[in-house]
Scaffold this active site. Structure first.
Site, PDB file in Angstrom:
ATOM      1  N   GLY A  27      11.914  47.131-112.618  1.00 43.60           N
ATOM      2  CA  GLY A  27      10.937  46.127-112.202  1.00 43.60           C
ATOM      3  C   GLY A  27       9.884  45.891-113.267  1.00 43.60           C
ATOM      4  N   TYR A  28       9.399  46.984-113.866  1.00 39.13           N
ATOM      5  CA  TYR A  28       8.398  46.874-114.923  1.00 39.13           C
ATOM      6  C   TYR A  28       8.965  46.133-116.128  1.00 39.13           C
ATOM      7  CZ  TYR A  28       4.782  48.400-118.225  1.00 39.13           C
ATOM      8  OH  TYR A  28       3.772  48.435-119.150  1.00 39.13           O
ATOM      9  N   ALA A  29      10.188  46.477-116.525  1.00 37.49           N
ATOM     10  CA  ALA A  29      10.811  45.802-117.669  1.00 37.49           C
ATOM     11  C   ALA A  29      10.973  44.312-117.406  1.00 37.49           C
ATOM     12  CB  ALA A  29      12.163  46.445-117.981  1.00 37.49           C
ATOM     13  N   SER A  38       9.209  42.455-115.358  1.00 39.40           N
ATOM     14  CA  SER A  38       7.903  41.797-115.318  1.00 39.40           C
ATOM     15  C   SER A  38       7.325  41.617-116.713  1.00 39.40           C
ATOM     16  CB  SER A  38       6.934  42.597-114.441  1.00 39.40           C
ATOM     17  OG  SER A  38       6.558  43.829-115.037  1.00 39.40           O
ATOM     18  N   LYS A  39       7.516  42.602-117.586  1.00 43.76           N
ATOM     19  CA  LYS A  39       6.953  42.490-118.932  1.00 43.76           C
ATOM     20  C   LYS A  39       7.773  41.542-119.808  1.00 43.76           C
ATOM     21  CE  LYS A  39       3.316  44.999-118.379  1.00 43.76           C
ATOM     22  NZ  LYS A  39       1.949  44.410-118.477  1.00 43.76           N
TER      23      LYS A  39
END
Length: 242
Positions: free
Chosen positions: A146-148, A150-151
Protein backbone atom coordinates in the site's frame (compact mmCIF):
# COMPACT_ATOMS: atom_id res chain seq x y z
CA UNK A 1 1.66 25.00 5.64
CA UNK A 2 3.53 21.86 6.70
CA UNK A 3 1.60 18.65 7.28
CA UNK A 4 3.00 15.91 9.49
CA UNK A 5 5.27 18.35 11.31
CA UNK A 6 5.15 16.99 14.86
CA UNK A 7 8.46 15.14 14.55
CA UNK A 8 11.00 13.79 12.09
CA UNK A 9 11.34 15.15 8.57
CA UNK A 10 8.25 17.36 8.84
CA UNK A 11 9.58 18.97 12.02
CA UNK A 12 12.90 19.73 10.33
CA UNK A 13 11.15 21.13 7.25
CA UNK A 14 8.92 23.44 9.31
CA UNK A 15 11.87 24.61 11.39
CA UNK A 16 13.95 25.27 8.27
CA UNK A 17 11.21 27.35 6.67
CA UNK A 18 10.87 29.36 9.88
CA UNK A 19 14.64 29.88 9.91
CA UNK A 20 14.27 31.23 6.37
CA UNK A 21 11.58 33.70 7.49
CA UNK A 22 8.25 31.91 7.06
CA UNK A 23 5.35 31.78 9.49
CA UNK A 24 4.11 28.21 9.84
CA UNK A 25 0.70 26.56 9.80
CA UNK A 26 1.38 23.10 11.21
CA UNK A 27 -0.92 20.11 11.18
CA UNK A 28 -0.84 16.44 12.12
CA UNK A 29 -3.23 13.90 13.59
CA UNK A 30 -1.82 14.25 17.12
CA UNK A 31 -0.22 17.70 17.15
CA UNK A 32 -0.70 19.58 20.42
CA UNK A 33 -2.74 22.73 19.79
CA UNK A 34 -0.54 24.65 22.22
CA UNK A 35 2.98 24.15 23.49
CA UNK A 36 4.28 21.56 21.03
CA UNK A 37 8.00 21.19 20.43
CA UNK A 38 7.61 22.47 16.88
CA UNK A 39 5.69 25.52 18.08
CA UNK A 40 8.47 26.28 20.55
CA UNK A 41 11.12 25.87 17.84
CA UNK A 42 9.30 28.16 15.40
CA UNK A 43 8.40 30.89 17.87
CA UNK A 44 11.96 30.87 19.25
CA UNK A 45 12.98 32.00 15.77
CA UNK A 46 10.59 34.95 15.95
CA UNK A 47 8.00 33.45 13.59
CA UNK A 48 4.32 32.69 14.12
CA UNK A 49 3.06 29.12 14.49
CA UNK A 50 -0.57 28.01 14.24
CA UNK A 51 -1.39 24.41 15.10
CA UNK A 52 -4.19 22.23 13.78
CA UNK A 53 -5.14 18.60 14.19
CA UNK A 54 -6.44 16.59 11.27
CA UNK A 55 -7.05 12.87 10.79
CA UNK A 56 -6.02 12.55 7.15
CA UNK A 57 -7.67 9.13 6.96
CA UNK A 58 -11.05 10.78 7.57
CA UNK A 59 -12.45 12.76 4.65
CA UNK A 60 -14.71 14.95 6.82
CA UNK A 61 -11.83 15.80 9.14
CA UNK A 62 -9.77 16.84 6.12
CA UNK A 63 -12.46 19.11 4.68
CA UNK A 64 -13.12 20.64 8.12
CA UNK A 65 -9.40 21.41 8.42
CA UNK A 66 -9.29 23.01 4.98
CA UNK A 67 -12.33 25.15 5.78
CA UNK A 68 -10.81 26.28 9.08
CA UNK A 69 -7.51 27.28 7.45
CA UNK A 70 -9.26 29.20 4.68
CA UNK A 71 -11.44 31.08 7.15
CA UNK A 72 -8.60 31.95 9.54
CA UNK A 73 -5.64 32.61 7.21
CA UNK A 74 -4.75 34.05 3.87
CA UNK A 75 -3.80 31.43 1.29
CA UNK A 76 -0.47 29.75 2.11
CA UNK A 77 2.44 30.64 -0.18
CA UNK A 78 3.98 27.19 0.40
CA UNK A 79 2.31 23.81 0.89
CA UNK A 80 4.46 20.95 2.17
CA UNK A 81 2.60 17.64 1.89
CA UNK A 82 4.58 15.58 4.38
CA UNK A 83 1.88 13.75 6.35
CA UNK A 84 1.91 10.01 5.78
CA UNK A 85 1.61 6.57 7.27
CA UNK A 86 3.02 3.11 6.68
CA UNK A 87 1.57 -0.31 7.57
CA UNK A 88 3.69 -3.43 7.13
CA UNK A 89 2.30 -6.82 6.10
CA UNK A 90 3.28 -9.18 3.26
CA UNK A 91 1.14 -8.61 0.18
CA UNK A 92 -0.78 -11.87 0.66
CA UNK A 93 -1.74 -10.72 4.17
CA UNK A 94 -2.17 -7.00 3.46
CA UNK A 95 -5.80 -6.41 4.48
CA UNK A 96 -8.32 -4.08 2.86
CA UNK A 97 -8.18 -1.99 6.02
CA UNK A 98 -4.41 -1.56 5.73
CA UNK A 99 -4.65 -0.74 2.04
CA UNK A 100 -7.53 1.74 2.42
CA UNK A 101 -5.95 3.65 5.30
CA UNK A 102 -2.56 4.04 3.63
CA UNK A 103 -4.05 5.11 0.31
CA UNK A 104 -6.41 7.56 2.01
CA UNK A 105 -3.68 9.25 4.05
CA UNK A 106 -0.79 9.13 1.60
CA UNK A 107 -2.59 9.67 -1.69
CA UNK A 108 -6.22 10.77 -1.54
CA UNK A 109 -5.85 13.35 1.24
CA UNK A 110 -2.79 14.84 -0.41
CA UNK A 111 -4.58 15.19 -3.72
CA UNK A 112 -7.55 16.91 -2.09
CA UNK A 113 -5.44 19.25 0.05
CA UNK A 114 -3.25 20.23 -2.90
CA UNK A 115 -6.27 20.83 -5.13
CA UNK A 116 -7.99 23.05 -2.56
CA UNK A 117 -4.93 25.08 -1.49
CA UNK A 118 -3.53 25.11 -5.02
CA UNK A 119 -6.71 26.67 -6.37
CA UNK A 120 -5.93 29.80 -4.34
CA UNK A 121 -2.30 29.76 -5.48
CA UNK A 122 -3.48 29.72 -9.10
CA UNK A 123 -5.76 32.68 -8.45
CA UNK A 124 -2.83 34.57 -6.88
CA UNK A 125 -0.45 33.58 -9.67
CA UNK A 126 2.25 32.12 -7.44
CA UNK A 127 2.91 29.26 -5.05
CA UNK A 128 5.11 26.33 -4.13
CA UNK A 129 3.89 22.79 -3.52
CA UNK A 130 6.29 20.15 -2.24
CA UNK A 131 5.28 16.53 -1.70
CA UNK A 132 7.23 14.02 0.35
CA UNK A 133 7.77 11.08 -1.98
CA UNK A 134 9.98 8.06 -1.19
CA UNK A 135 12.51 5.66 -2.65
CA UNK A 136 9.38 3.54 -3.15
CA UNK A 137 8.25 6.12 -5.68
CA UNK A 138 10.79 4.26 -7.83
CA UNK A 139 11.06 0.84 -6.17
CA UNK A 140 8.57 -1.74 -4.90
CA UNK A 141 9.81 -2.33 -1.38
CA UNK A 142 9.08 -5.38 0.77
CA UNK A 143 5.90 -5.97 2.83
CA UNK A 144 4.57 -2.45 2.19
CA UNK A 145 2.44 -2.74 -0.99
CA UNK A 146 0.00 0.00 0.00
CA UNK A 147 2.81 2.40 0.89
CA UNK A 148 4.66 1.65 -2.36
CA UNK A 149 1.51 2.21 -4.41
CA UNK A 150 0.76 5.49 -2.64
CA UNK A 151 4.30 6.83 -3.05
CA UNK A 152 4.34 5.84 -6.71
CA UNK A 153 1.17 7.86 -7.04
CA UNK A 154 2.85 10.87 -5.40
CA UNK A 155 5.45 10.90 -8.14
CA UNK A 156 2.70 10.91 -10.77
CA UNK A 157 0.66 13.57 -8.95
CA UNK A 158 3.74 15.78 -8.78
CA UNK A 159 4.02 15.69 -12.55
CA UNK A 160 0.26 15.91 -13.16
CA UNK A 161 -0.17 19.03 -11.03
CA UNK A 162 2.99 20.57 -12.46
CA UNK A 163 1.85 20.05 -16.05
CA UNK A 164 -1.28 22.09 -15.38
CA UNK A 165 0.01 24.68 -12.92
CA UNK A 166 3.53 25.61 -14.05
CA UNK A 167 2.20 28.13 -16.57
CA UNK A 168 0.11 29.70 -13.79
CA UNK A 169 3.09 30.50 -11.58
CA UNK A 170 2.83 27.50 -9.27
CA UNK A 171 5.77 25.09 -9.03
CA UNK A 172 5.06 21.55 -7.86
CA UNK A 173 7.93 19.27 -6.87
CA UNK A 174 8.65 16.39 -4.50
CA UNK A 175 11.44 15.25 -2.23
CA UNK A 176 12.14 11.52 -2.04
CA UNK A 177 13.87 10.63 1.23
CA UNK A 178 16.17 7.66 1.35
CA UNK A 179 16.57 5.62 4.51
CA UNK A 180 16.14 8.18 7.27
CA UNK A 181 16.25 7.72 11.03
CA UNK A 182 12.55 8.35 11.80
CA UNK A 183 9.57 6.50 13.26
CA UNK A 184 8.77 5.04 9.83
CA UNK A 185 12.08 3.17 9.67
CA UNK A 186 12.30 2.05 13.29
CA UNK A 187 11.40 -1.54 12.41
CA UNK A 188 14.13 -1.65 9.77
CA UNK A 189 16.76 -0.12 12.04
CA UNK A 190 15.89 -2.63 14.76
CA UNK A 191 16.35 -5.58 12.36
CA UNK A 192 20.15 -6.25 12.35
CA UNK A 193 20.10 -8.07 9.02
CA UNK A 194 17.98 -5.49 7.16
CA UNK A 195 19.80 -2.55 8.73
CA UNK A 196 23.20 -3.98 7.79
CA UNK A 197 22.15 -4.67 4.17
CA UNK A 198 20.70 -1.17 3.82
CA UNK A 199 23.81 0.56 5.16
CA UNK A 200 26.01 -1.54 2.88
CA UNK A 201 24.28 -0.06 -0.16
CA UNK A 202 24.34 3.62 0.92
CA UNK A 203 27.51 5.27 -0.38
CA UNK A 204 27.31 7.91 2.35
CA UNK A 205 27.59 5.06 4.87
CA UNK A 206 24.90 6.25 7.27
CA UNK A 207 21.18 6.59 7.81
CA UNK A 208 19.90 10.03 6.89
CA UNK A 209 18.76 12.51 9.51
CA UNK A 210 15.74 14.85 9.41
CA UNK A 211 18.03 17.89 9.27
CA UNK A 212 19.31 16.63 5.89
CA UNK A 213 16.03 17.99 4.47
CA UNK A 214 16.40 21.57 5.64
CA UNK A 215 18.37 22.73 2.60
CA UNK A 216 16.21 20.95 0.01
CA UNK A 217 12.91 22.25 1.43
CA UNK A 218 14.12 25.84 1.57
CA UNK A 219 15.42 25.60 -1.99
CA UNK A 220 12.16 24.18 -3.37
CA UNK A 221 10.13 26.77 -1.43
CA UNK A 222 12.14 29.75 -2.68
CA UNK A 223 12.52 31.72 -5.90
CA UNK A 224 15.81 29.86 -6.45
CA UNK A 225 13.72 26.95 -7.79
CA UNK A 226 11.30 28.95 -9.96
CA UNK A 227 12.34 27.08 -13.12
CA UNK A 228 12.23 23.69 -11.43
CA UNK A 229 8.87 21.91 -11.51
CA UNK A 230 7.50 18.40 -11.89
CA UNK A 231 10.68 16.96 -10.40
CA UNK A 232 11.29 14.42 -7.64
CA UNK A 233 14.47 15.40 -5.80
CA UNK A 234 16.13 12.35 -4.26
CA UNK A 235 17.87 12.85 -0.90
CA UNK A 236 19.22 9.40 -0.17
CA UNK A 237 22.97 9.41 0.53
CA UNK A 238 23.56 7.95 -2.93
CA UNK A 239 21.25 4.91 -2.65
CA UNK A 240 19.67 5.31 -6.09
CA UNK A 241 23.10 5.69 -7.68
CA UNK A 242 23.86 2.07 -6.74
Amino acid sequence: MVTGCKRGIGFAMAEALAEAGADIIGVSASLELHGSDIEKAVTALGRKFTAYRCDFSNRKSLYDFIAAVKSEHSSPDILVNNAGTILRKPAAEHSDEYWDKVIEVNQNAQFILTREIGRDMIARGSGKVIFTASLLTFQGGITVPGYAASKGAIGQLTMAFSNEWASKGVQVNAIAPGYISTDNTEALRNDPERSSSILARIPAGRWGQPDDFKGPIVFLSSSASDYMTGTVMVVDGGWMGR
